[in-house]
Design an enzyme around this catalytic site. Sequence first.
Site, PDB file in Angstrom:
ATOM      1  N   LYS A 150     118.203   0.238  34.499  1.00  0.00           N
ATOM      2  CA  LYS A 150     118.821  -1.077  34.473  1.00  0.00           C
ATOM      3  C   LYS A 150     117.721  -2.145  34.318  1.00  0.00           C
ATOM      4  CE  LYS A 150     119.521  -3.736  38.302  1.00  0.00           C
ATOM      5  NZ  LYS A 150     118.292  -4.156  38.938  1.00  0.00           N
ATOM      6  N   LYS A 184     120.915   7.259  46.145  1.00  0.00           N
ATOM      7  CA  LYS A 184     120.615   7.222  47.585  1.00  0.00           C
ATOM      8  C   LYS A 184     121.551   8.185  48.313  1.00  0.00           C
ATOM      9  CE  LYS A 184     119.175   2.355  47.527  1.00  0.00           C
ATOM     10  NZ  LYS A 184     117.864   2.156  48.098  1.00  0.00           N
ATOM     11  N   ASP A 237     120.942  -9.205  38.775  1.00  0.00           N
ATOM     12  CA  ASP A 237     119.970  -8.288  39.382  1.00  0.00           C
ATOM     13  C   ASP A 237     120.655  -7.220  40.246  1.00  0.00           C
ATOM     14  OD1 ASP A 237     117.329  -7.420  39.874  1.00  0.00           O
ATOM     15  OD2 ASP A 237     117.355  -8.411  41.833  1.00  0.00           O
ATOM     16  N   HIS A 242     124.525  -2.745  41.530  1.00  0.00           N
ATOM     17  CA  HIS A 242     124.579  -2.081  42.840  1.00  0.00           C
ATOM     18  C   HIS A 242     125.836  -2.473  43.648  1.00  0.00           C
ATOM     19  CE1 HIS A 242     120.640  -1.217  41.567  1.00  0.00           C
ATOM     20  NE2 HIS A 242     119.981  -2.177  42.185  1.00  0.00           N
ATOM     21  N   LYS A 342     118.108 -12.660  48.631  1.00  0.00           N
ATOM     22  CA  LYS A 342     116.676 -12.434  48.879  1.00  0.00           C
ATOM     23  C   LYS A 342     116.251 -13.354  50.017  1.00  0.00           C
ATOM     24  CE  LYS A 342     115.487 -10.071  44.983  1.00  0.00           C
ATOM     25  NZ  LYS A 342     115.145  -8.667  45.079  1.00  0.00           N
TER      26      LYS A 342
END
Length: 495
Positions: A150, A184, A237, A242, A342
């Site tokens: 990605k 994961k 992002d 995700h 973030k």
Amino acid sequence: MAKEIAGAAIVIFGATGDLAKRKLSPALYHLAQKHRLPEELYIIGFARRDWTDEYFRDQLEAGLRDHSTSKIPPDQEVIENFTKNVKYLQSTFEDVSGYEKLKQFLTSLEIRQVIFYLATPPDEYETIIHNLGGSGINQLEKEVKIVIEKPFGTDLTTAVRLDSVLHSVFQEKQIYRIDHYLGKDTVQNILVLRFANGIFEPLWNRNYVDHVQILVAEDIGIGSRGAYYEKAGVIRDVFQNHLLQLLALTAMEAPSSFNADALRDEKVKVLSALRPLQEEQVKVNTFRAQYVSGVINGSRVPGYKDEGSVEPSSVAETLMAARLFVDNWRWAGVPFYLLSGKRLPKRITQIAIQFKQVPLSLFNWGNMAGTAPNVLLLNLQPDESITLTFGVKAPGPIDQIAPSMMKFDYQSEFGIEPPDAYERLLLDAFQGDAALFTRTDEVIAQWAFTQQIIDAWKTNGGKNLPVYEAGTWGPQGLEDFITRDNRKWKLPDDL
Ligand code: BG6
């Protein structure tokens, strides 16, 4: 049982970059250590820099020594074994003769499969794919696969275009698109929890679930990725990929089997059932903000606009929240609150399934039973665990109800850290199992949904973008975003 993987080559485009060093080399090493790599493995670096085979080998070793997550020091014999066939080809990605050399080399090897791994900046993807096709390497008489990182496009149009370039050279079954969250262990555990146990599934729907929260919080800033982040923001992002993947895994129906297509069919259904957001609805159902300087873990950190390669007038969001609905029979009316940012106080990824309150409270004392109903909390990282909270009667009078929990803790149960996502994903790519890679229709559905938000935000231009101090859980507006629904964010400090 581990499958036998016949002799193979992995060609890493962009082999001198960060990903090869930080992720691919440690993952290959750990697979070698567990005897999961092909007996005969060629690691071929393809990049611009003037490196030799020997130097590339040394960099792979340095990468795994610096970035292995294992507490056990690397074993020299394993290192020597998995790096015994290392080759470096110096070439630009445009130069056709570089691909000719690569083809000659690959043809000379007695191996059964070749993996092309695109670990380059995304703007190189089309050139590389085009040249792989032009040189005919994609038609080697070996099993050929391509792994692509990605971001897969930067919006719906570029994603569709990249997909058509890919399909002009490779068939879908040869393409492995990485969303590393799927690699994961704890993310895969969402499926095991849901579909290997009988007790959760009957409750996993609108009749019992009040709402779902998905949180991907990071304490890090954007580091040296200012130029990329300016164009991406959280939405491209992590939200487009995700977060939407976590939502799909949480909301999907049980697949008919655990194979790549059955699994991905179900995820696509969820993504296609997301309630569309017109411009006005984007305003109400999303929230964004940007961090300014603040204190994290006792140290002052710069604000987003003070980071390298960031415009002083930037409106890139470093935090976003969204309230989404999956319009199908299972989930009608159940809000999914997604939050990512973030420079929040700590790194944590979790999914909280908040169950409805009892229909009629017998214990109406304004304490736990009334205010904090049952929550199933899947902590995906860093303290991998699953907890179910419920009320118990505290010693003494019956009006004292205490919150309690049942807990599964990955570390104490298994005594090891979960393996790194790349280890799993590389192994699956070698073995030809695409279940944990995203399929073309899935990625396009993720972009189609995300594009509505991007477009609406663009129209608004990011005027009056709220700011939050680094090290805090976002501005007041973020709190209001959920309290107006009479709900509350489940942030680690409150749990
Ligand atoms: C990447 C994003 O895809 O995921 C990064 O580009 C982010 O900005 C990272 O930091 C988070 O991954 P993880 O595995 O650390 O949760």
